[in-house]
Design a protein around this motif. Structure first.
Motif, PDB file in Angstrom:
ATOM      1  N   LEU A  16      73.229  17.204  58.234  1.00  0.00           N
ATOM      2  CA  LEU A  16      73.678  17.203  59.621  1.00  0.00           C
ATOM      3  C   LEU A  16      75.164  16.873  59.731  1.00  0.00           C
ATOM      4  O   LEU A  16      75.896  17.515  60.482  1.00  0.00           O
ATOM      5  CB  LEU A  16      72.851  16.210  60.431  1.00  0.00           C
ATOM      6  N   THR A  17      75.629  15.903  58.964  1.00  0.00           N
ATOM      7  CA  THR A  17      77.052  15.575  58.998  1.00  0.00           C
ATOM      8  C   THR A  17      77.883  16.688  58.363  1.00  0.00           C
ATOM      9  O   THR A  17      79.000  16.965  58.820  1.00  0.00           O
ATOM     10  CB  THR A  17      77.352  14.244  58.297  1.00  0.00           C
ATOM     11  N   GLY A  18      77.354  17.325  57.339  1.00  0.00           N
ATOM     12  CA  GLY A  18      78.061  18.466  56.758  1.00  0.00           C
ATOM     13  C   GLY A  18      78.168  19.609  57.736  1.00  0.00           C
ATOM     14  O   GLY A  18      79.188  20.299  57.805  1.00  0.00           O
ATOM     15  N   LEU A  19      77.133  19.820  58.520  1.00  0.00           N
ATOM     16  CA  LEU A  19      77.152  20.878  59.527  1.00  0.00           C
ATOM     17  C   LEU A  19      78.115  20.536  60.660  1.00  0.00           C
ATOM     18  O   LEU A  19      78.809  21.398  61.184  1.00  0.00           O
ATOM     19  CB  LEU A  19      75.749  21.107  60.079  1.00  0.00           C
ATOM     20  N   ALA A  20      78.179  19.263  61.014  1.00  0.00           N
ATOM     21  CA  ALA A  20      79.036  18.859  62.133  1.00  0.00           C
ATOM     22  C   ALA A  20      80.503  18.761  61.742  1.00  0.00           C
ATOM     23  O   ALA A  20      81.379  19.095  62.546  1.00  0.00           O
ATOM     24  CB  ALA A  20      78.558  17.517  62.677  1.00  0.00           C
ATOM     25  N   LEU A  30      75.526  27.611  56.709  1.00  0.00           N
ATOM     26  CA  LEU A  30      74.171  28.059  56.364  1.00  0.00           C
ATOM     27  C   LEU A  30      73.549  27.189  55.281  1.00  0.00           C
ATOM     28  O   LEU A  30      72.347  26.906  55.310  1.00  0.00           O
ATOM     29  CB  LEU A  30      74.195  29.522  55.922  1.00  0.00           C
ATOM     30  N   LEU A  31      74.349  26.766  54.323  1.00  0.00           N
ATOM     31  CA  LEU A  31      73.827  25.884  53.272  1.00  0.00           C
ATOM     32  C   LEU A  31      73.431  24.518  53.822  1.00  0.00           C
ATOM     33  O   LEU A  31      72.430  23.933  53.390  1.00  0.00           O
ATOM     34  CB  LEU A  31      74.855  25.730  52.154  1.00  0.00           C
ATOM     35  N   CYS A  32      74.193  24.009  54.781  1.00  0.00           N
ATOM     36  CA  CYS A  32      73.831  22.738  55.411  1.00  0.00           C
ATOM     37  C   CYS A  32      72.523  22.875  56.189  1.00  0.00           C
ATOM     38  O   CYS A  32      71.669  21.984  56.142  1.00  0.00           O
ATOM     39  CB  CYS A  32      74.939  22.261  56.324  1.00  0.00           C
TER      40      CYS A  32
END
Length: 98
Positions: A16-20, A30-32
């Motif tokens: 979630l933090t990687g996506l944000a 997409l990997l996150c």
């Protein structure tokens, strides 16, 4: 909190933090998302095993099926974006312009 609960909670939080925070390329987003879905799969599987409920035994497989469909749709969008725009960088994509 057991170590297994901490592991899948940490995996979901990291996804979630990687996506944000790390949204430079569409592939990294997409990997996150895929990491978040896999941590949810592990959590649902552990929950089903802990309850010993056969009613919920198909739920992890259904989640995994939806995750595979989401991944294939995301990769299709990635290919279409790379062909039309020449890159997968999210800063170069203008969603208001076709």
């Amino acid at each position: 909190m057991t170590p297994s609960h901490f592991a899948f909670s940490a995996a979901f939080t990291l996804g979630l933090t990687g996506l944000a925070l790390h949204r430079h390329h569409l592939l990294s987003a997409l990997l996150c998302l895929e990491g978040m879905m896999l941590s949810l799969y592990v959590a649902l599987s552990l929950w089903t095993l802990q309850l010993d409920a056969t009613n919920f035994s198909t739920a992890p497989m259904i989640l995994l099926t939806f995750s595979a469909c989401e991944a294939s749709a995301g990769l299709g969008l990635l290919v279409a974006t790379a062909r039309t725009h020449g890159t997968d960088r999210l800063q170069n994509l203008n969603l208001l312009q076709c």
